[in-house]
Design an enzyme around this catalytic site. Structure first.
Site, PDB file in Angstrom:
ATOM      1  N   GLU A  62     -12.638 -72.174 -42.580  1.00 17.32           N
ATOM      2  CA  GLU A  62     -13.073 -72.518 -43.932  1.00 17.32           C
ATOM      3  C   GLU A  62     -13.277 -71.241 -44.742  1.00 17.32           C
ATOM      4  O   GLU A  62     -13.788 -70.244 -44.235  1.00 17.32           O
ATOM      5  CB  GLU A  62     -14.382 -73.297 -43.862  1.00 17.32           C
TER       6      GLU A  62
ATOM      7  N   LYS B  71     -12.488 -81.390 -48.858  1.00 20.52           N
ATOM      8  CA  LYS B  71     -13.724 -81.847 -48.227  1.00 20.52           C
ATOM      9  C   LYS B  71     -14.323 -82.996 -49.018  1.00 20.52           C
ATOM     10  O   LYS B  71     -14.494 -82.925 -50.234  1.00 20.52           O
ATOM     11  CB  LYS B  71     -14.716 -80.684 -48.142  1.00 20.52           C
TER      12      LYS B  71
ATOM     13  N   CYS C 179     -16.472 -78.095 -42.002  1.00 19.45           N
ATOM     14  CA  CYS C 179     -17.874 -77.692 -41.848  1.00 19.45           C
ATOM     15  C   CYS C 179     -18.801 -78.883 -41.604  1.00 19.45           C
ATOM     16  O   CYS C 179     -18.775 -79.496 -40.545  1.00 19.45           O
ATOM     17  CB  CYS C 179     -18.297 -76.884 -43.066  1.00 19.45           C
TER      18      CYS C 179
END
Length: 508
Positions: free
Chosen positions: A269, A331, A382
């Site tokens: 990321e 995301k 994440c």
């Protein structure tokens, strides 16, 4: 006078009991990680809740337990907000669910007798833990199941019933033990019998897990994957400028991965700060990545950002073997107060006086695999790896390999680094597939479908991991059915709560 002293003493004992549960719950997780305490951590709180004069009083003791538990568990939130406001708010919000649990025990199971005295607390904890993971403020940290990350045999049950099922087993033992301690000598034999049943269920799950771990790994098409842990030293800085030394490090390690026969290379990321596709300053970086993918016939996944229609997105880009951008995953489940401000419009009157973050991301449009040449690749960015529903959705959409990209540099060597990493083990077991995890500073790792570590990079060391994995399309029972245990617990508690409300005498 004597009654007042007795009442104060009883209240003091209840406070001590609530604090004892809070201490034990906090000690379950890194860096203390006394996982055996999970089997007794709820016992004092259950006893305290039943001893409270009414559900509201039980809720107060539950809140005390929850505040101590979560204040320790999520102390790392202070890294994002030096004022401590977010830490306090998050602690109180999560503690409210522990308060709800205590109130439910007092209202729906005031007596420890019978199976109701055992099943209701177990179902109530499972349901409240599941509830606090839902919605825009959903948070899974501190789930009882995650305390058993090192108990790999028992952890295998999540492939059948998910983390909710494992949580229920742990809470069931706690509730049965609390019932034995609370019951009189005449009823204790039945309580011990119920405790024996609860322990037998756990042992059955452990035994099945031992058997499963002894089986050969599922077979599938082999794939060589490379994971890059760049460890550039500035990943924890929220205001990192685009610097010329970001891309060369990753490109150099990508070349090394190609020399070792990698077919898929994954960067973590935010490996490239800035909007990779639309920022003119990153044109040379885009061209270099495309050239590397094309020259070595690689698929390269790059963590960066994107801007589309005025929306900022936390994104990963897939460069295929021809050097083209073949897919992008944005995301979806963002970090509250870390990547966006929940209910910004509704609470604007408050946020204008107490701003939390200065740059906000927008959510992506859904969960879907990236169309890699090597097969459908399920991406979680994440915080998303903390939610079993996300990896389950990716598997149901056809992903036969899961990848987590993350930047945990913010946490340094605090407990959150380990807490977050351990969750990945459960995502692999639930999904029945290999899971590869690329982190900027660690832990970068390859996990097999049983949650075992195949390879792992140390923290804060520049590392290239190369491992052979298998594409495994066959779903687990959990992938097919989802959180049926958590749903059943929630529905059971809801039904009992409705019945309890109807049976209560009218006030006044």
């Amino acid at each position: 006078m004597r009654e007042a002293k007795t009442s104060r003493a009883a209240g003091g004992r209840r406070v001590v009991g609530a604090l004892a549960s809070g201490v034990m719950l906090a000690a379950l997780f890194p860096k203390i990680a006394l996982s055996p305490l999970a089997w007794v951590a709820l016992v004092p709180l259950i006893l305290v809740a039943r001893a409270a004069p009414r559900p509201r009083a039980a809720a107060v003791y539950g809140l005390l337990t929850g505040v101590l538990f979560f204040a320790v568990l999520v102390e790392w939130i202070r890294l994002f907000d030096p004022t401590g406001t977010a830490w306090v708010v998050a602690t109180l919000l999560e503690a409210a669910f522990v308060a709800l649990f205590a109130a439910l025990v007092r209202a729906l199971s005031p007596s420890p007798r019978g199976w109701r005295g055992v099943l209701v607390p177990a179902a109530a904890w499972t349901a409240t833990e599941w509830l606090r993971a839902l919605g825009p403020l959903g948070f899974t940290w501190g789930g009882l199941a995650y305390s058993q990350h090192a108990n790999l045999a028992l952890a295998q049950v999540v492939s059948l019933v998910g983390t909710g099922g494992l949580t229920f087993l742990i809470a069931l033992v706690n509730a049965a033990l609390a019932a034995v301690l609370a019951e009189g000598a005449r009823d204790r034999r039945q309580g011990v019998l119920r405790l024996g049943v609860a322990v037998a269920l756990v042992l059955a799950g452990w035994g099945w897990g031992r058997w499963r771990l002894a089986q050969p790994l599922p077979e599938g098409e082999r794939l060589r994957v490379a994971l890059i842990q760049g460890n550039l030293g500035d990943e924890g800085d929220r205001h990192t400028p685009v610097r010329p030394d970001h891309a060369p490090v990753y490109l150099r390690l990508t070349e090394a991965a190609a020399q070792r026969g990698a077919q898929l290379v994954i960067w973590p990321e935010s490996a490239i700060p800035g909007a990779l596709l639309v920022n003119p300053a990153l044109a040379d970086t885009r061209a270099a990545i495309a050239q590397a993918a094309r020259r070595h016939r690689l698929n390269v996944v790059v963590g960066s950002a994107h801007v589309e229609e005025g929306r900022s997105l936390n994104a990963t880009f897939l460069f295929n073997r021809e050097g083209h951008v073949a897919g992008r995953y944005d995301k979806v489940h963002l970090v509250p107060y870390g990547e966006y401000t929940p209910f910004r419009r509704q609470l604007d009157f408050l946020y204008r006086h107490f701003p939390v973050i200065d740059h906000e991301f927008s959510s992506g449009r859904g969960f879907f695999p990236l169309p890699a040449d090597t097969g459908p690749l399920g991406m979680a960015i994440c915080f998303e790896s903390a939610f079993p529903s996300i990896t389950r959705a990716l598997r149901r959409e056809g992903a036969d390999l899961l990848a987590v990209v993350t930047n945990d540099a913010w946490f340094g060597r605090r407990s959150a680094t380990w807490q977050h990493y351990h969750m990945a083990r459960f995502r692999a077991i639930e999904s029945g597939t290999y899971l590869v995890r690329a982190a900027t500073t660690g832990f970068t790792a390859v996990l097999d479908p049983f949650g075992r570590v195949v390879q792992e990079a140390p923290l804060f060391r520049r590392t290239l991991l190369v491992a052979d994995v298998a594409r495994l399309p066959r779903p687990t029972l959990y992938t097919r059915l989802g959180d049926v245990v958590a749903w059943a617990c929630a529905l059971a508690i809801l039904g009992l709560l409705v019945a309890w409300r109807r049976q209560r005498p009218p006030s006044g």
